[in-house]
Design an enzyme around this catalytic site. Structure first.
Site, short mmCIF file in Angstrom:
data_model
loop_
_atom_site.label_atom_id
_atom_site.label_comp_id
_atom_site.label_asym_id
_atom_site.label_seq_id
_atom_site.Cartn_x
_atom_site.Cartn_y
_atom_site.Cartn_z
CG ASP A 120 4.78 -0.42 -5.30
OD1 ASP A 120 4.13 0.18 -6.18
OD2 ASP A 120 4.45 -1.54 -4.87
CG ASP A 145 3.66 4.19 -7.56
OD1 ASP A 145 3.64 4.81 -8.63
OD2 ASP A 145 3.63 2.94 -7.51
CG ASP A 149 -1.62 0.43 -8.08
OD1 ASP A 149 -2.27 -0.31 -8.83
OD2 ASP A 149 -0.38 0.52 -8.13
NE ARG A 200 -0.03 6.09 -14.66
CZ ARG A 200 0.89 5.25 -14.20
NH1 ARG A 200 0.75 4.76 -12.98
NH2 ARG A 200 1.92 4.90 -14.94
#
Length: 352
Positions: A120, A145, A149, A200
């Protein structure tokens, strides 16, 4: 090239960055009303380190008197009212990344992030409940990751003139469909270069997102993904496909408080699709009210998607060899160079 670019005068003085972001993060002031903290050590922690400055509770404008790599052994938590200003030096963060947790008014400018490892581990993780954040002119690549985020109620965020490369899951906005509090999230991404990253750019759940004047090329799966209730306004971006031709993707998920699953919505205005790129747009569902950025901010500088814009984004995004501007703020006297900056608070003598 004749391009009219946003925030063109922010390098005229050190703190001119404050409140100069365009879009949802436009009110971010960072450490505008604080003293200077000068990073003099590339150590992970201790007096003079970046981590030491970021943990202080008072507002600080953080600058660097060194160049090099800072190897982070754990997430570096950034407290409220901080500017991490890498202009004038070349600083690379590796190992782990920055975490913006329950903080506000943070500016991150002109840094490199590369080689983050561990479960993560994101380059910049913004959660939960953080707001008024501006990430500007950073180079981000190769993390375990994500690169950025944004989730769990974090909002009023702008990402601008960043260069993303050598990565898979680039920007995630909205962690999962159970976090219905993410309906408040609002993010602007503009003048960024997504350079061969796989997916993304961003992927969005719930949030309102404004994308303008970005250049996304050679993605591996898709360019932009809309999922549960998201509203993405894509304006004057350049999408250039390689093997995967479809730019926009939709994923259906069920919000925790809804009985039926749904995807999100993308509105494309003035986007340029080149090299055989297919937009992949779906018709707007009847009765759905799609937001417009003008409902939230009155102006932003947007250019037509042209070869000149593409050239600019290829060469003027990410870390820049920019001089550190002089500081004209009344809290700290202007000095001719970083080594002679006077700090009114001698932070590095405080006890841990």
């Amino acid at each position: 090239m004749g391009l009219v670019l946003p925030y063109a005068n922010v390098d005229s003085s050190l703190r001119a960055l404050a409140c100069k972001a365009e879009g949802f993060g436009r009110n971010a002031i960072g450490g505008l009303h604080g003293n200077l903290y000068c990073v003099t050590s590339l150590a992970d922690d201790g007096p003079g380190s970046l981590r030491y400055g970021c943990r202080q509770k008072e507002p600080l404008w953080i600058i660097f008197d060194v160049s090099g790599t800072i190897e982070l052994s754990s997430y570096l938590n950034v407290s409220s009212h901080k500017s991490i200003d890498g202009r004038g030096q070349r600083i690379k963060l590796t190992g782990k990344g920055l975490r913006l947790k329950e903080c506000e008014h943070v500016i991150i400018c002109n840094l490199e992030f590369e080689g983050g490892r561990g479960h993560d581990v994101d380059a910049i993780q913004i959660k939960p409940n953080s707001k008024h954040i501006w990430i500007d002119r950073c180079s981000l690549s190769d993390y375990a990751d994500g690169l950025i985020d944004i989730s769990r109620g974090s909002t009023e965020i702008t990402v601008s003139r960043c260069h993303f490369s050598n990565h898979d899951k680039t920007i995630l906005i909205g962690a999962d469909p159970s976090n219905i509090g993410d309906r408040c999230m609002r993010v602007t991404i503009h003048h960024c270069f997504f350079d061969g990253t796989r997916q993304r750019h961003p992927r969005v759940r719930f949030a309102k997102v404004h994308l303008f004047n970005n250049y996304t090329r050679n993605w591996g799966i898709y360019a932009v993904c809309a999922s549960v209730e998201s509203q993405i306004y894509s304006q004057c971006n350049i999408y250039e496909a390689a093997e995967k031709k479809v730019a926009f993707k939709y994923l259906t998920e069920k919000a925790a408080d809804c009985s039926e699953a749904c995807s999100g919505f993308i509105r494309s205005e003035g986007d340029l699709f080149v090299e055989g790129t297919q937009a992949g747009l779906t018709p707007m569902t009847s009765g759905i009210s799609m937001y417009h950025p003008s409902e939230h901010y009155t102006s932003w500088k947007v250019e037509s998607p042209s070869d000149a814009l593409k050239h600019f984004l290829q060469h003027n995004t990410g870390w820049q060899s920019t001089m550190l501007p002089a500081d004209n703020h009344p809290l700290v006297p202007q000095q001719p160079g970083v080594n002679q900056i006077i700090q009114e608070q001698n932070l590095d003598k405080r006890p841990e």
